[in-house]
Design a protein around this motif. Structure first.
Motif, PDB file in Angstrom:
ATOM      1  N   THR A 229       0.841  -1.197   0.000  1.00 30.61           N
ATOM      2  CA  THR A 229       0.000   0.000   0.000  1.00 30.61           C
ATOM      3  C   THR A 229       0.872   1.242   0.000  1.00 30.61           C
ATOM      4  OG1 THR A 229      -0.141   0.036   2.416  1.00 30.61           O
ATOM      5  CG2 THR A 229      -1.880  -1.133   1.234  1.00 30.61           C
ATOM      6  N   VAL A 230       0.403   2.248  -0.704  1.00 26.44           N
ATOM      7  CA  VAL A 230       1.036   3.568  -0.701  1.00 26.44           C
ATOM      8  C   VAL A 230       0.002   4.549  -0.180  1.00 26.44           C
ATOM      9  CG1 VAL A 230       2.179   5.343  -2.056  1.00 26.44           C
ATOM     10  CG2 VAL A 230       2.488   2.942  -2.658  1.00 26.44           C
ATOM     11  N   THR A 231       0.341   5.221   0.912  1.00 28.30           N
ATOM     12  CA  THR A 231      -0.592   6.117   1.581  1.00 28.30           C
ATOM     13  C   THR A 231       0.001   7.511   1.649  1.00 28.30           C
ATOM     14  OG1 THR A 231      -1.353   4.268   2.951  1.00 28.30           O
ATOM     15  CG2 THR A 231      -1.948   6.483   3.674  1.00 28.30           C
ATOM     16  N   ARG A 232      -0.827   8.500   1.346  1.00 23.72           N
ATOM     17  CA  ARG A 232      -0.388   9.887   1.486  1.00 23.72           C
ATOM     18  C   ARG A 232      -0.807  10.382   2.861  1.00 23.72           C
ATOM     19  NH1 ARG A 232      -2.092  13.904  -3.080  1.00 23.72           N
ATOM     20  NH2 ARG A 232      -4.175  13.545  -2.222  1.00 23.72           N
ATOM     21  N   LEU A 233       0.189  10.863   3.606  1.00 17.34           N
ATOM     22  CA  LEU A 233      -0.056  11.367   4.953  1.00 17.34           C
ATOM     23  C   LEU A 233      -0.024  12.881   4.916  1.00 17.34           C
ATOM     24  CD1 LEU A 233       2.346   8.990   6.889  1.00 17.34           C
ATOM     25  CD2 LEU A 233      -0.060   8.624   6.352  1.00 17.34           C
ATOM     26  N   GLY A 234      -1.032  13.504   5.485  1.00 19.35           N
ATOM     27  CA  GLY A 234      -1.094  14.957   5.478  1.00 19.35           C
ATOM     28  C   GLY A 234      -1.780  15.492   6.700  1.00 19.35           C
ATOM     29  N   GLU A 235      -1.893  16.817   6.719  1.00 20.79           N
ATOM     30  CA  GLU A 235      -2.522  17.446   7.871  1.00 20.79           C
ATOM     31  C   GLU A 235      -3.997  17.091   7.962  1.00 20.79           C
ATOM     32  OE1 GLU A 235      -1.772  21.544   7.306  1.00 20.79           O
ATOM     33  OE2 GLU A 235       0.406  21.390   7.577  1.00 20.79           O
ATOM     34  N   GLY A 236      -4.616  16.799   6.836  1.00 19.09           N
ATOM     35  CA  GLY A 236      -6.028  16.449   6.853  1.00 19.09           C
ATOM     36  C   GLY A 236      -6.290  14.974   7.026  1.00 19.09           C
ATOM     37  N   GLY A 237      -5.272  14.198   7.359  1.00 18.38           N
ATOM     38  CA  GLY A 237      -5.433  12.762   7.524  1.00 18.38           C
ATOM     39  C   GLY A 237      -4.667  12.009   6.463  1.00 18.38           C
ATOM     40  N   SER A 238      -4.912  10.721   6.385  1.00 13.55           N
ATOM     41  CA  SER A 238      -4.218   9.868   5.421  1.00 13.55           C
ATOM     42  C   SER A 238      -5.193   9.353   4.373  1.00 13.55           C
ATOM     43  CB  SER A 238      -3.549   8.698   6.143  1.00 13.55           C
ATOM     44  OG  SER A 238      -4.508   7.915   6.819  1.00 13.55           O
ATOM     45  N   ARG A 239      -4.643   9.082   3.188  1.00 12.61           N
ATOM     46  CA  ARG A 239      -5.463   8.539   2.098  1.00 12.61           C
ATOM     47  C   ARG A 239      -4.631   7.548   1.300  1.00 12.61           C
ATOM     48  NH1 ARG A 239      -6.996   9.648  -3.332  1.00 12.61           N
ATOM     49  NH2 ARG A 239      -5.496  11.358  -3.512  1.00 12.61           N
ATOM     50  N   THR A 240      -5.169   6.347   1.129  1.00 18.56           N
ATOM     51  CA  THR A 240      -4.478   5.310   0.370  1.00 18.56           C
ATOM     52  C   THR A 240      -4.603   5.609  -1.114  1.00 18.56           C
ATOM     53  OG1 THR A 240      -4.914   3.664   2.083  1.00 18.56           O
ATOM     54  CG2 THR A 240      -4.336   2.841  -0.099  1.00 18.56           C
ATOM     55  N   VAL A 241      -3.459   5.702  -1.800  1.00 18.37           N
ATOM     56  CA  VAL A 241      -3.471   6.049  -3.222  1.00 18.37           C
ATOM     57  C   VAL A 241      -3.099   4.860  -4.103  1.00 18.37           C
ATOM     58  CG1 VAL A 241      -3.008   8.481  -2.790  1.00 18.37           C
ATOM     59  CG2 VAL A 241      -1.091   6.897  -3.030  1.00 18.37           C
ATOM     60  N   HIS A 242      -2.641   3.758  -3.484  1.00 17.46           N
ATOM     61  CA  HIS A 242      -2.304   2.579  -4.292  1.00 17.46           C
ATOM     62  C   HIS A 242      -2.330   1.350  -3.396  1.00 17.46           C
ATOM     63  CE1 HIS A 242      -0.365   0.202  -7.479  1.00 17.46           C
ATOM     64  NE2 HIS A 242       0.342  -0.348  -6.511  1.00 17.46           N
ATOM     65  N   THR A 243      -2.919   0.274  -3.922  1.00 19.02           N
ATOM     66  CA  THR A 243      -2.949  -1.012  -3.219  1.00 19.02           C
ATOM     67  C   THR A 243      -2.665  -2.115  -4.226  1.00 19.02           C
ATOM     68  OG1 THR A 243      -4.588  -0.185  -1.655  1.00 19.02           O
ATOM     69  CG2 THR A 243      -4.300  -2.561  -1.766  1.00 19.02           C
ATOM     70  N   GLU A 244      -1.828  -3.083  -3.807  1.00 14.08           N
ATOM     71  CA  GLU A 244      -1.448  -4.163  -4.720  1.00 14.08           C
ATOM     72  C   GLU A 244      -1.117  -5.413  -3.916  1.00 14.08           C
ATOM     73  OE1 GLU A 244       2.017  -5.070  -8.099  1.00 14.08           O
ATOM     74  OE2 GLU A 244       1.838  -3.085  -7.161  1.00 14.08           O
ATOM     75  N   ARG A 245      -1.653  -6.549  -4.361  1.00  8.45           N
ATOM     76  CA  ARG A 245      -1.348  -7.827  -3.710  1.00  8.45           C
ATOM     77  C   ARG A 245      -0.111  -8.438  -4.362  1.00  8.45           C
ATOM     78  NH1 ARG A 245      -2.244 -13.336  -4.120  1.00  8.45           N
ATOM     79  NH2 ARG A 245      -2.633 -14.410  -2.128  1.00  8.45           N
TER      80      ARG A 245
END
Length: 696
Positions: A229-245
């Motif tokens: 998983t690739v997650t963007r962490l920021g002041e407004g929280g985190s958001r997953t931008v990529h997921t791969e098995r």
């Protein structure tokens, strides 16, 4: 140990004794000497000794003595205090063992202690928190400092894992002493899944895409699977931008995954690359990595405003659009209703014209200080162009003049911007442009890149001019037909690269804006590592734009969880600087303020501090490297439970012992006050006895 030496043969002493004896006999053993016999003999002996010693001193005797100095042996203790040691070692018990060894060795030797991780320090605490390990640095420093001294032994305690500096196995150090290595950590090949490396650009541009290359390793995990998983962490929280098995099909597994992300938010963005842990993993700290990407909002809006449709307009648009950060819009003067001030660059093609004077647009360009580029031709009236700018003056006064074919002649040197050698060589070969048949002259602020060549005659008429005009960066091309240049470039070389480079360099020159802020704060970089100090520099200008630093300047750093750090800048010669030290990982905003003549000046910006976690990625100790070091320098490889016997091993080896240095010194015996006292005593004693007997 002392001895007496002479510059002359030793048998000269017999001559000195004979001289003294002769003087004594002549003076005291005469037939008419009425003194008592015992007294005569006493005075004769004193005279003999005094004169013999005085004669011997004429031979310049030297006193030779040997001075012995003792240099105690030095034992260097070097301890790895990196994070990998703390993760794999009972640091409390080990610190007690290490301290006991140091104290025991200090009873017999001169002990020097070093701690090393990302840096080498002396006599520091054993904290085991350094984020990197540099084995080469500590060995180099020991070699440089103690290579020429009585170095008895080097005791190096580490796990053999290094992630900075050169490989010690392939370096030669000037160590003339055995190296004893203490193998810390664990060499067991355990089940482990880790993000071993991440490759990425540190800078991306808003609206573009950027790639992240991720290397994954797994050991003893065959027939398992994990999720990347690739997650963007920021002041407004985190958001997953990529997921791969990701399936794991080998015991020693390695794979590389490429993830393409959108740069859709300006500023420094923090991304976390993580893989789901496997069952039975001993360490999961290396299952994730954080990276920082600085997304720059450098997109430029360019307006091509034309008098009428023309092939040049299409050629310019295609060339400008090769710049990924250029947003190009085409409009015509008779139908343009937009806001000129919303653009970063305005290109005026065949404007102003007799029918479209665009006076309001020119006024807005001047008021907003917008960069502008004029592309003229025979249809542009000379008076209108002369009134719109001051870089070039055209002599004609009519509204329509005859066209003239002119080729480009490169002017050297040209300092406004640079062109590649290939473009410089190729420019004269481009097809002729159509310019007005008139007289041209460049103004005092003009910087001429191209001059006109009419037929085979090289003229001084300008063709392409740039410069600062009325406070605005301005460019003027005094001819049309650019579409032929672009087409010819492709026909000759199969690409538009040379034409595009010329347009790109001209555009960059025009759109560079000078920083007119009177208070500016700059950082050497936008992303700092957590183990390096954050440094800020500031400059303050007075109303005459002279550097000053009399007022006090402050800055407030706002970090994660809105925690604030307040600092005061330190004055330098003419500016300010600040070393804020190391800061926790996260995104930060800075707000710097000062006052000048009652006016508050402000400078704001952002930066980020990223985690340094390389010590967590590889925890398998490399004891083989330590064995090779010990073998090369005649030492031994030991384990931590053998620390107690190390002092005995050093004594039994017999190599750790003091050095004795002998220094031979010589001194003239004439400089000894005892010799003078002896001579004085001999002659004084003789004189007193002679006075007593009435000889004087």
């Amino acid at each position: 140990m002392q001895s007496l030496t002479f510059e002359y043969p030793v048998w000269y002493l017999a001559v000195c004794a004979l001289a003294g004896l002769g003087v004594a006999l002549l003076l005291y053993f005469r037939a008419d000497n009425p003194a008592p016999r015992a007294l005569i003999w006493t005075m004769a002996v004193l005279r003999f000794l005094g004169y013999s010693l005085l004669a011997a001193l004429l031979l310049s005797p030297l006193l030779r003595f040997v001075q012995t100095d003792r240099e105690e042996p030095i034992v260097v203790l070097a301890q790895d205090v990196s994070e990998s040691i703390g993760l794999e070692t009972d640091t409390t018990a080990y610190t007690t063992q290490w301290t006991a060894l140091r104290n025991e060795l200090a009873e017999s030797y001169e002990v020097v202690t070093y701690q090393f991780g990302s840096q080498v320090t002396q006599d520091g605490p054993l904290t085991f928190t350094d984020k990197q390990t540099n084995l080469d640095a500590v060995l180099t420093q020991i070699s440089d400092v103690y290579g020429n001294q009585n170095l008895g032994a080097v005791i190096l305690a580490t796990d053999g894992i290094y992630n900075e500096g050169s490989n010690p196995a392939y370096r030669e150090y000037g160590l003339q002493a055995p190296v004893y290595t203490i193998g810390l950590g664990d060499t067991t090949r355990r089940r482990d899944l880790r993000v071993s490396r991440v490759f990425h650009n540190r800078i991306a541009y808003l609206g573009d895409q950027f790639s992240i290359q991720i290397d994954l390793n797994a050991r003893n995990a065959s027939a398992e699977a994990t999720t990347l998983t690739v997650t963007r962490l920021g002041e407004g929280g985190s958001r997953t931008v990529h997921t791969e098995r990701i399936p794991i099909d080998q015991a020693d597994f390695f794979t590389t995954r490429e993830v393409v992300l959108d740069a859709d938010r300006p500023g420094v963005q923090r991304y976390r690359i993580a893989v789901a842990p496997l069952a039975g993993e001993a360490v999961t700290a290396n299952n994730q990595r954080d990276i920082f990407v600085d997304v720059l909002n450098a997109r430029q809006k360019i307006l091509i405003l034309a008098a009428a449709p023309h092939p040049d307009v299409s050629a310019l648009r295609q060339s400008l659009q090769t710049g990924r950060n250029n947003e190009v819009e085409i409009a015509y003067a008779n139908r343009f209703t937009g806001r000129v001030q919303d653009y970063d660059l305005v290109v005026l093609h065949q404007l102003p014209s007799a029918t479209q004077r665009i006076t309001p647009i020119l006024e807005v360009i001047q008021q907003a200080k917008l960069p502008v580029c004029f592309i003229t031709g025979p249809a542009v009236p000379a008076p209108l162009l002369n009134a719109a700018q001051d870089l070039v003056t055209i002599g004609g006064g009519g509204t329509q003049v005859q066209g003239n074919d002119v080729s480009a002649r490169l002017v050297t040197p040209f300092t406004a911007f640079t062109l590649s050698d290939e473009v410089s060589r190729f420019l004269p070969a481009f097809p002729p442009l159509t310019a007005a048949f008139d007289n041209f002259s460049a103004g005092p602020g003009a910087n001429v890149l191209l001059r006109q060549r009419i037929g085979r005659v090289d003229t001084e008429y300008p063709l392409l001019v740039v410069g600062q005009d009325r406070g605005v960066r301005t460019g003027i091309l005094l001819g049309t037909g650019l579409w032929q240049w672009r087409l010819y470039d492709y026909l000759d070389g199969g690409t538009h690269d040379r034409f595009d480079e010329l347009v790109s360099q001209l555009t960059q020159y025009l759109t560079v804006q000078e920083d007119k802020r009177r208070f500016r704060v700059s950082l050497p970089e936008n992303v700092f590592a957590e183990n390096e100090p954050v440094r800020l520099d500031a400059e303050l200008y007075n109303s005459s734009y002279e550097l000053v630093n009399e007022p006090e300047a402050r800055v407030v750093l706002t970090g994660p969880d809105d925690r604030e750090y307040t600092y005061t800048f330190t004055r330098t010669t003419t500016a300010y600087t600040l070393n804020a030290g190391t800061l926790p990982v996260g995104n930060y905003r800075y707000r710097a303020t000062t006052q000048m003549n009652g006016e508050e000046l402000l400078s704001e910006g952002r930066f980020s501090v990223q985690a340094v976690e390389v010590e967590r990625y590889t925890l398998e100790a490399d004891h083989e490297l330590l064995r090779r070091l010990s073998s090369r320098y005649g030492g031994e490889f030991l384990l931590p439970d053998q620390l107690g016997s190390l002092s005995d091993r050093l004594r039994e080896s017999g190599g750790v012992k003091p050095l004795l240095f002998e220094t031979v010194n010589t001194r003239s015996i004439l400089n000894l006050w005892g010799v003078f006292a002896l001579l004085l005593a001999l002659f004084t004693g003789e004189w007193v006895l002679r006075r007593y007997t009435g000889g004087y």
